[in-house]
Design a protein around this motif. Sequence first.
Motif, PDB file in Angstrom:
ATOM      1  N   ILE A 101      -7.455  -1.340  12.162  1.00 39.54           N
ATOM      2  CA  ILE A 101      -6.914   0.014  12.274  1.00 39.54           C
ATOM      3  C   ILE A 101      -6.217   0.423  10.991  1.00 39.54           C
ATOM      4  N   LEU A 102      -6.426   1.645  10.615  1.00 36.29           N
ATOM      5  CA  LEU A 102      -5.789   2.224   9.437  1.00 36.29           C
ATOM      6  C   LEU A 102      -4.650   3.093   9.945  1.00 36.29           C
ATOM      7  N   ASP A 103      -3.439   2.699   9.600  1.00 36.86           N
ATOM      8  CA  ASP A 103      -2.254   3.356  10.141  1.00 36.86           C
ATOM      9  C   ASP A 103      -1.540   4.059   8.976  1.00 36.86           C
ATOM     10  N   SER A 104      -0.489   3.488   8.437  1.00 34.73           N
ATOM     11  CA  SER A 104       0.175   4.111   7.283  1.00 34.73           C
ATOM     12  C   SER A 104      -0.734   4.084   6.055  1.00 34.73           C
ATOM     13  N   GLY A 105      -1.635   3.098   6.019  1.00 31.01           N
ATOM     14  CA  GLY A 105      -2.522   2.943   4.871  1.00 31.01           C
ATOM     15  C   GLY A 105      -1.964   1.995   3.820  1.00 31.01           C
TER      16      GLY A 105
END
Length: 180
Positions: free
Chosen positions: A100-104
Amino acid sequence: MTQDIQKVLLSEEEIAAKVAEIGAQISRDYVGKNPVIVSILKGSFVFMADLVRAITIPCTIDFMSVSSYGSGTSSSGEVKIVKDFDGSVDGRHLIIVEDILDSGRTLSYLMKTLKTRGAASISLCTFLDKPERRVVPVKVDYKGFTVPDSFIVGYGLDYDQRYRNLPYVGVLKPSVYGEE
Ligand code: IMP
Ligand code: MG
């Protein structure tokens, strides 16, 4: 476990269809390139296992582990490579597989680091994307699903190392992590 899930976001069937689609796409894009599919542990291990079986061209696999989160639900901003590749990436085409890509923050750091290692190309394949949470921009080449800003578990994703074995993706009840 299921009593801790507020809502099922993605069923096993929806996930399987999407993974097949991404696998077919990668197989078309990387003909003759013998890519290295790199799983970022631990969260991407389930997606990785399904994805590589949907890839029909020759490829190799490798694993990396980076730490950015403790046991909580928000990013610490600190990224550390805990386990590096086993094989050489010199001249190879890398496909980084993330859960998963969250804050990056994690991927931005990782992609920057990997670019200094002499790979022929690097692309990013993320199972989930939470764009509302992005702090650092990250270019995504293959994406499974866009998800809302809630804490998500299952299909490899954890809360405090639990729920990774759920076969579907669900929203965790806020009461489980102590909100509400
Ligand atoms: P970022 O650096 O904030 O993009 O963090 C990405 C990492 O945080 C992912 O690889 C996950 O391990 C974890 N993460 C972010 N959001 C969630 C979530 O909703 N559920 C489970 N893990 C998450
Ligand atoms: Mg995690």
